[in-house]
Design an enzyme around this catalytic site. Structure first.
Site, PDB file in Angstrom:
ATOM      1  N   LYS A   1       0.832  -1.210   0.000  1.00  0.00           N
ATOM      2  CA  LYS A   1       0.000   0.000   0.000  1.00  0.00           C
ATOM      3  C   LYS A   1       0.868   1.263   0.000  1.00  0.00           C
ATOM      4  CE  LYS A   1      -2.543   0.601   3.659  1.00  0.00           C
ATOM      5  NZ  LYS A   1      -2.003  -0.678   4.040  1.00  0.00           N
TER       6      LYS A   1
ATOM      7  N   THR B   1       4.014   1.374  -0.908  1.00  0.00           N
ATOM      8  CA  THR B   1       4.735   1.333  -2.182  1.00  0.00           C
ATOM      9  C   THR B   1       3.880   1.918  -3.301  1.00  0.00           C
ATOM     10  OG1 THR B   1       5.829  -0.684  -1.418  1.00  0.00           O
ATOM     11  CG2 THR B   1       5.973  -0.198  -3.765  1.00  0.00           C
TER      12      THR B   1
ATOM     13  N   ARG C   1       2.544   7.915   6.663  1.00  0.00           N
ATOM     14  CA  ARG C   1       2.830   7.887   8.094  1.00  0.00           C
ATOM     15  C   ARG C   1       4.295   7.544   8.357  1.00  0.00           C
ATOM     16  NH1 ARG C   1      -0.952   3.273   9.593  1.00  0.00           N
ATOM     17  NH2 ARG C   1      -0.254   2.694   7.514  1.00  0.00           N
TER      18      ARG C   1
ATOM     19  N   LYS D   1       7.659  -6.399   9.965  1.00  0.00           N
ATOM     20  CA  LYS D   1       7.715  -5.696   8.682  1.00  0.00           C
ATOM     21  C   LYS D   1       9.135  -5.411   8.209  1.00  0.00           C
ATOM     22  CE  LYS D   1       4.560  -2.666   7.588  1.00  0.00           C
ATOM     23  NZ  LYS D   1       3.649  -1.491   7.581  1.00  0.00           N
TER      24      LYS D   1
ATOM     25  N   ALA E   1      -3.716   1.361  12.075  1.00  0.00           N
ATOM     26  CA  ALA E   1      -5.130   1.355  11.694  1.00  0.00           C
ATOM     27  C   ALA E   1      -5.920   0.230  12.342  1.00  0.00           C
ATOM     28  CB  ALA E   1      -5.263   1.268  10.178  1.00  0.00           C
TER      29      ALA E   1
ATOM     30  N   PHE F   1      -3.584  -0.773   6.706  1.00  0.00           N
ATOM     31  CA  PHE F   1      -4.217  -2.089   6.593  1.00  0.00           C
ATOM     32  C   PHE F   1      -5.329  -2.090   5.535  1.00  0.00           C
ATOM     33  CE2 PHE F   1      -2.472  -2.485  11.026  1.00  0.00           C
ATOM     34  CZ  PHE F   1      -1.479  -3.377  10.684  1.00  0.00           C
TER      35      PHE F   1
ATOM     36  N   PHE G   1       3.553  -8.612  -8.667  1.00  0.00           N
ATOM     37  CA  PHE G   1       4.676  -9.361  -8.109  1.00  0.00           C
ATOM     38  C   PHE G   1       5.253 -10.258  -9.207  1.00  0.00           C
ATOM     39  CE2 PHE G   1       3.038  -7.732  -4.299  1.00  0.00           C
ATOM     40  CZ  PHE G   1       3.920  -7.980  -3.251  1.00  0.00           C
TER      41      PHE G   1
ATOM     42  N   TRP H   1       6.814  -1.185  -8.445  1.00  0.00           N
ATOM     43  CA  TRP H   1       7.869  -1.780  -7.613  1.00  0.00           C
ATOM     44  C   TRP H   1       9.120  -2.039  -8.453  1.00  0.00           C
ATOM     45  CZ3 TRP H   1      10.676  -6.334  -7.593  1.00  0.00           C
ATOM     46  CH2 TRP H   1      11.380  -6.619  -6.412  1.00  0.00           C
TER      47      TRP H   1
END
Length: 560
Positions: free
Chosen positions: A74, A76, A97, A108, A276, A304, A384, A413
Site C-alpha cells: 500500500k 509502495t 505515516r 515488517k 489502523a 491495513f 509481483f 515496484w
C-alpha cells in the site's frame, strides 16, 4: 545469488537532492524549512499558516484489501502513484505515516515503500527519523509520571486509584508489559497499583498530534484527555493534572510535518503514525491540509485493509478535518486474493486462477463498502514477479464487473513511475470527472452503540454486535456526559472482516464481540476494542531484529 536488489540497496543507491531543493519544488522558502541534515526537514508553522487561504488540490486515498502478513504494498503504491502523477506532468506529492520501531523490528522490517517506489532516507525513516515518536512517548510518559506524583503528594483531586484509565507507552512490541504492577518497594515509591503499556502508536497523544490543526489546538486537545475518574465517577483530565502545557512544549517540533523525497526526487510529507488496527491509521491533518495547498494532487494512505484504515479515514479524519477525497485507489495483489481464496502462505507462488477468483469476493466487498462513502474506486493490482497473466486478468475482470471505475496492473515496484502511469491517468480522469460526492457513513447524532452497529453491519457485514451491560452502560454514561456525537474508532484484526483472523475472504454469519471501550476525549473519538486484538503487540517467533545489524562498512543491513 538473486540479481534483485533489496529495498535498502536501492534506497542507498538513490540520487538524492538537497532537501532545500525539494522544498523549492513546492515554493517553500528556505527560511521556512528547518533541516535535519541534508535530506529531511520540518516545515515551519508560520509557512503553514501563510498558505491556509489557498485553494485545495485533489485528495486521493490509497487503501487495500485485507492483507497477507507481509503486507500488500500500500505504501509502495502510494509512493509510486505520487511519482506517476508527476511523470505525466501533474504537480503531485504524497503524505504517508512514519514507521514504528515495534513492527520494524518485529515483522515488517521497514515501512518506507519498496523496490523503485520508496521514500528516502529509508534508514532514517525506519529508525529515529526526526524524533517525533520519541517526543510523543516522552509527552505521554510525563503525564503518567505526573498522575502518580499527584497521588503520592496527597491526591488533591481525589482520584480513585482503581479508575486510572491512562496507560503507559513504549514504541516497541513487548507483550510482557501489557499488564504490570507499579510502585512496589515501599512507601517511598508510592502506592502499588495495576497498570499496563500500549505501543506508542496507540497513544491518544499520537492521535491528537495527527488530528490537531496547530499547536494551540494540540494543547487544547491534550488538556481534554480523560486520565482517571473519582469515586463519584466524575472525570479527571490532563488539564486537571496541569500537564498539558509541558506536554505541548515536548511536542512543539513534532507537530511540524517532515519533508523528504521519493527515489525520483518528488516531495513527500511523512508525519504521524497511528496503526489502523488499533487507532485511526492516518497521517497528520496538518501534513495533509498543507500538502493540499502546495500541490494539485495529494496521494495519502490509510493503514491495513479498507475495512480499517479507509473506514477511519473517511469516518474520522475527513469528518474532523473537513476533507473531501476525489478518488480511492484500492490496492490488491494476486497473492492476497489467493490467500483470501483459501491458499496456504507457502503455496502462493503457484498459479491458481480459481483461487484468485474465489478470493475476489474480498475485493468486491471492499469496492462496495468504499462506494458507500460516495467516492469512485480504482483498483490497482500491485504486480509481483510470480504473478501470471491469467491470474492478473481474472482480478482485473472481476474488479470492473464489481463496480470499480477502473482496474489496472501497476508495476511501480520494478519500474518506478513509468510502471504506474496508467493508474495515474485513471486517477486524473476520475478527479476531473467530478463524480466524487463524499459523505460519512453515519451522522454525528446517531448513538454510540448504533455507530458501532453501523460499521459492523455495513462494513464488516456482521449479523450484529455483542457487548455486555457494563460496556453498554459505559457508552450511555459518555453520551450523558456530552460525548455522544463523537465518531467511533474500531480496534480489530486486520486480516479479516470478522474478529477471527483465520476467516478470510468475505465471511458471513458472525457477530462482532466488543471486549472493551475507551474514550479519547482529546482526540475526539471512542475506541472500541473487538475480539482479541492487542494494543501492545508481541514479537513473532523470529523477529526482523534478529537480522538487522551494521556490516563491516558501518552500513545498516536487514531493513527491507
Amino acid at each position: 545469488m538473486s540479481d534483485v536488489k533489496s529495498d535498502i540497496e536501492i534506497a542507498r543507491a538513490a540520487s538524492k537532492r538537497p532537501i532545500l531543493e525539494i522544498g523549492s519544488k513546492l515554493d517553500i522558502p528556505q527560511e521556512h524549512l528547518l533541516p535535519y541534515g541534508h535530506d529531511k526537514a520540518k516545515v515551519s508553522a508560520e509557512f503553514i499558516k501563510s498558505v491556509a487561504d489557498r485553494a485545495d488540490g485533489n485528495l486521493i486515498l490509497v487503501t487495500a484489501v485485507n492483507p497477507t502478513p507481509a503486507g500488500e504494498g500500500k505504501t509502495t503504491t502510494t509512493v509510486g502513484l505520487g511519482d506517476g502523477l508527476n511523470a505525466i506532468g501533474k504537480k503531485a506529492m504524497i503524505c504517508i505515516r512514519e514507521a514504528s520501531l515495534g513492527p520494524n523490528f518485529g515483522m515488517k522490517g521497514g515501512a518506507a515503500g519498496g523496490g523503485y517506489a520508496q521514500v528516502v532516507p529509508m534508514e532514517d525513516m525506519n529508525l529515529h527519523f526526526t524524533g517525533d515518536f520519541h517526543a510523543i512517548t516522552s509527552a505521554h510518559s510525563l503525564l503518567s509520571a505526573m498522575i502518580d506524583n499527584h497521588i503520592y503528594w496527597g491526591n488533591e483531586l481525589e482520584i480513585d486509584q482503581r479508575r486510572i484509565s491512562w496507560r503507559r507507552v513504549v514504541d516497541m512490541n513487548d507483550r510482557a508489559l501489557r499488564q504490570i504492577t507499579t510502585s512496589l518497594g515501599g512507601v517511598a515509591n508510592g502506592f502499588p497499583a495495576e497498570a499496563g503499556f500500549d505501543i506508542t502508536v496507540a497513544s491518544e497523544v499520537m492521535a491528537i498530534l495527527c488530528l490537531a490543526d496547530d499547536l494551540a489546538d494540540l494543547q487544547e486537545r491534550l488538556g481534554n484527555m480523560i486520565v482517571a475518574y473519582r469515586r463519584d465517577k466524575s472525570a479527571v483530565t490532563c488539564r486537571d493534572i496541569k500537564a498539558d502545557g509541558a506536554m505541548a512544549v515536548l511536542l512543539k517540533d513534532a507537530i511540524q510535518p517532515n519533508l523528504v523525497q521519493t527515489l525520483e526526487n518528488n516531495p513527500a510529507f511523512v508525519h504521524g503514525g497511528p496503526f489502523a488496527n488499533i487507532a485511526h491509521g492516518c497521517n497528520s491533518v496538518v501534513a495533509t491540509k498543507t500538502a493540499l495547498k502546495l500541490a494539485d494532487y495529494v496521494v495519502t494512505e490509510a493503514g491495513f485493509g479498507a475495512d480499517l484504515g479507509a473506514e477511519k479515514f473517511l469516518n474520522i479524519k475527513c469528518r474532523k478535518a473537513g476533507l473531501s477525497p476525489k478518488a480511492v485507489v484500492l490496492v490488491a495483489t494476486v497473492r492476497a486474493l489467493k490467500m483470501n481464496g483459501g491458499v496456504a502462505k507457502d503455496a502462493l507462488g503457484t498459479e491458481n486462477v480459481q483461487a484468485v477468483k474465489d478470493g475476489c469476493a474480498n475485493l468486491g466487498r471492499h469496492i462496495e463498502n468504499l462506494k458507500k462513502f460516495g467516492v469512485p474506486v480504482i483498483v490497482a493490482l500491485n504486480h509481483f514477479i510470480k504473478d501470471t497473466d491469467a491470474e492478473l486478468q481474472a482480478a482485473v475482470d472481476y474488479a470492473r464487473q464489481a463496480g470499480a471505475a477502473d482496474a489496472l496492473v501497476a508495476r511501480h515496484w520494478a519500474d518506478g513511475s513509468k510502471g504506474i502511469t496508467n493508474v495515474a491517468e485513471a486517477v486524473v480522469k476520475v478527479c476531473e470527472s467530478g463524480e466524487a460526492n463524499y459523505k460519512p457513513l453515519y451522522p454525528d447524532e446517531m448513538s454510540l452503540f448504533q455507530k458501532i452497529e453501523t460499521i459492523a453491519k455495513e462494513i464488516y457485514r456482521a449479523d450484529g454486535v455483542t457487548a455486555d451491560s457494563k460496556i453498554r452502560n459505559q457508552l450511555k454514561e459518555w453520551e450523558e456526559a456530552g460525548y455522544g456525537k463523537l465518531p467511533v474508532c474500531m480496534a480489530k484484526t486486520q486480516y479479516s472482516f470478522s474478529t477471527d483472523p483465520s476467516r478470510r475472504g468475505a465471511p458471513t454469519g458472525f457477530d462482532i464481540p466488543i471486549r472493551e471501550v475507551r474514550i479519547s476525549a482529546g482526540a475526539g473519538f471512542i475506541v472500541v476494542i473487538c475480539g482479541e486484538v492487542m494494543t501492545m503487540p508481541g514479537l513473532p517467533r523470529r523477529p526482523s531484529a534478529e537480522t538487522i545489524r551494521l556490516n563491516e562498512d558501518g552500513l545498516i543491513e536487514g531493513l527491507f
